[in-house]
Scaffold this active site. Structure first.
Site, PDB file in Angstrom:
ATOM      1  N   SER A 491      45.034  42.304  41.795  1.00 44.85           N
ATOM      2  CA  SER A 491      45.520  42.166  43.162  1.00 44.85           C
ATOM      3  C   SER A 491      45.977  43.550  43.662  1.00 44.85           C
ATOM      4  CB  SER A 491      46.639  41.128  43.229  1.00 44.85           C
ATOM      5  OG  SER A 491      46.853  40.699  44.546  1.00 44.85           O
ATOM      6  N   HIS A 604      42.104  33.421  42.924  1.00 46.31           N
ATOM      7  CA  HIS A 604      42.945  34.605  42.708  1.00 46.31           C
ATOM      8  C   HIS A 604      43.868  34.441  41.502  1.00 46.31           C
ATOM      9  CE1 HIS A 604      44.320  38.442  44.308  1.00 46.31           C
ATOM     10  NE2 HIS A 604      45.583  38.060  44.236  1.00 46.31           N
TER      11      HIS A 604
END
Length: 633
Positions: A491, A604
């Site tokens: 991320s 994610h």
């Protein structure tokens, strides 16, 4: 050779969380990871004040709540194998068969009993307009999808009230409002909700239901995340005033809707009122505000630790459960119950009573048979004089006098933190013979808003901090081979990995995960891009195209000489797949050493909640890439 943790040991972790309390009784959730069946299984356990026993027999039981009189426990499950719907059950606390009350098509986000215990309020998503009976998506709003959920356009979370005896249910809240949290007080339903997630995606207000209408109690400029109604008509709020965008800390406030006065109770502690520590074997967290004897209890991230604090209406703050660890969930009945972990101890359940702490569970006692590397803390005085927390973990089979390759780990966020929480990934790397280096550079949570605020300055002070940590680690720990250091992160940590390989040649290997490579495409394709990018980079691509491109790692692709592995997931809507594809294409086009690993059906949260086999494979890929480039002669 010492027995260290491997990637395949993922299946041994038991994830403890989601506590609820009534008197001396506790109910909580334990989740098991089955690599063999490639799935997660959870059940409820009950503590009666003397002993713990398994309480439900389902394979997907969770989110338990006691009724106000303690006689029932409501919980969610999925016992019908043929159905994709979420199921709501109740079971007598004294034991017996669980009774199915109803099902909800799009899942159950949360549930609470009414004050009389006769009904249960459920937060569940619904379609606010009828959709075509085909597979064509006609989209009229943003966000159109959300990470870990999928398509969310035309859908809002509402509250249904379910009568326990009859099973009848009715919708309480307007379908235009997207509900977040609910509480009952003196016969009234209070709730938080977003009114316009397209134009004000970070704003969430407090409402009260009056008849069939919802009346807004807050001014439409804060993010209200949790609350407690008080008898005098005022409220305790856990809220973020958004004054410094995403760098703003969430605090505990006292709010008077009649006068509009908002008083910050936790002004003397510049820390976010939630747990932002990174962990890849975390149980379901429930850390709601609790009011007890005039004190408001809450979890806050304080540097590299997450502790339980309490504050009163005068603003006096006390640390209740401290230590170098991460308090995950908590509930208060006749005593404080909480789950906690640290860097070498996975999550277990504890109670705190009369100033004494007692450990109740040992679900992860198996880990005592393993040799673990305990993080060694060191401080780095950055070039501008600010101190940075950093740690190293030695290889499990460490031998004095020997040189070892190292892996620099960079956390996501950026407003999260590393610290005294368990990272399975780090232990896998130390078992493989690597030194692990990690730190909390500028942008991290836990050190105040000024420290966290790197808006419009990505790749500047944060990058300097990280590189100065590496310099200090090499100088201080002579067993690190400076010629064999790799870097990885996910991320924001993936963005920074991309940034690093485009700005320095000192790393011999890199793995970038769920990353950002191009802020322009990130703005227009992801669930939060349209408001996160303007906050972090400044403006939008039409009035700051140069700034967006300047901060995009893709711009610096011609500079990359570090062998790079890109890991991404097909359903990562937080940093969508094009972020990986365009960086990979650019690097291949330019003749760089790069490989791309794509995980189908993952999002994610692959490293924390992906399919177990995929999580194991991801760890293998990272370790094998580092071994390939850092261990060869």
């Amino acid at each position: 050779m010492a027995k260290g943790l491997t990637e395949k040991d993922l299946g041994k972790f038991k994830l403890v969380g989601n506590i609820d309390a009534f008197g001396r009784k506790l109910v909580f959730q334990v989740t098991e990871i089955s690599v063999e069946k490639d799935d997660y299984f959870s059940r409820l356990y009950l503590y009666d004040g003397r002993k713990i026993k398994p309480f439900t027999s389902g394979k997907k039981d969770g989110n338990p709540r006691f009724s106000p009189d303690g006689r029932l426990i409501a919980f969610t499950s999925k016992r019908d194998k043929e159905s994709k719907e979420a199921e709501l059950y109740v079971i007598p606390t004294d034991g017996g068969e669980a009774r199915l009350l109803t099902k909800f098509k799009y899942g159950i986000k949360d549930l609470r009993f009414t004050e009389d215990g006769k009904s249960i309020a459920v937060i569940t998503p619904i379609d606010i307009e009828k959709k075509p009976n085909d597979d064509v998506h006609v989209i009229k709003e943003i966000p159109y999808w959300f990470n870990g959920v999928g398509w969310v356009y035309g859908r809002r979370s509402v509250v249904y009230l379910l009568d326990i005896e009859s099973g009848r249910k009715k919708r309480l809240t307007p379908k235009e409002l997207d509900v977040g949290t609910i509480r009952f007080h003196k016969g009234k339903l209070y709730f938080t909700a977003q009114e316009d997630r397209e134009k004000n995606p970070r704003v969430s207000d407090l409402y009260v239901l009056e008849g069939r209408k919802a009346r807004k109690l807050t001014p439409g400029k804060w993010s209200v995340q949790d609350f407690i109604p008080l008898d005098d008509g005022t409220f305790i709020l856990k809220a973020n005033t958004l004054e410094r965008g995403f760098a703003t800390n969430t605090h505990i406030y006292h709010y008077n809707p009649e006068t509009g006065e908002l008083r910050k109770l936790t002004k003397d502690l510049d820390r976010a009122a939630y747990n932002s520590l990174n962990c890849d074997v975390r149980g379901a967290q429930r850390a709601e505000l609790v009011l007890k004897d005039g004190w408001i209890y809450y979890v806050a991230t304080d540097g590299p630790r997450a502790n339980l604090f309490r504050v009163n209406l005068e603003g006096k703050i006390e640390r209740v459960i401290g230590g170098d660890r991460s308090v995950e969930s908590f509930a208060i009945g006749d005593y404080i119950a909480f789950t906690a972990q640290d860097a070498v101890t996975p999550t277990e359940l504890y109670i705190f009573r009369n100033g004494k702490e007692k450990k109740l569970t040992d679900f992860n006692g198996w880990i005592k048979d393993y040799k673990l590397s305990k993080p060694e803390h060191f401080k780095v005085k950055a070039s501008d004089g600010v101190e940075i927390d950093a740690w190293i973990m030695k290889p499990v089979d460490f031998e004095p006098g020997k040189k070892y390759p190292a892996v620099l780990e960079i956390h996501g966020g950026p407003k999260t933190a590393y610290g005294y929480s368990f990272m399975h990934e780090f232990h896998v790397l130390t078992t493989r013979g690597f030194v692990v280096i990690f730190s909390n550079p500028r942008g991290s949570d836990g050190y105040g808003e000024e420290f966290a605020d790197i808006r419009e300055h990505y790749g500047e002070r944060d990058y300097q901090d990280i590189m100065e940590v590496v310099d200090k680690a090499i100088k201080r720990f002579d067993f690190i081979d400076p010629e064999r250091i790799g870097v990885t992160g996910g991320s924001y940590g993936g963005f920074m990995t991309n940034w690093i390989v485009g700005h320095t040649k000192r790393f011999k290997a890199a793995v970038t995960q769920r990353s950002i490579s191009n802020w322009v495409s990130f703005f227009g394709t992801t669930d939060i891009g349209y408001f996160f990018a303007p906050d972090q980079i400044g403006g939008d691509p039409w009035n700051n195209l140069d700034g967006y491109w300047e901060k995009s790692p893709l711009k610096y692709a011609p500079n990359v000489e570090t062998p790079l592995l890109i890991i991404h997931s097909t359903e990562d809507y937080r940093c969508w797949l094009p972020e990986a594809l365009q960086f990979f294409t650019a690097l291949r086009y330019l003749g760089k050493t790069v490989e791309l690993a794509i995980f189908p059906g993952e999002n994610h949260d692959l490293s924390r909640g992906g399919k177990p086999k995929h999580r194991v494979r991801r760890l293998e890929l990272i370790a094998e890439w580092m071994e390939r480039w850092l261990k060869r002669e």
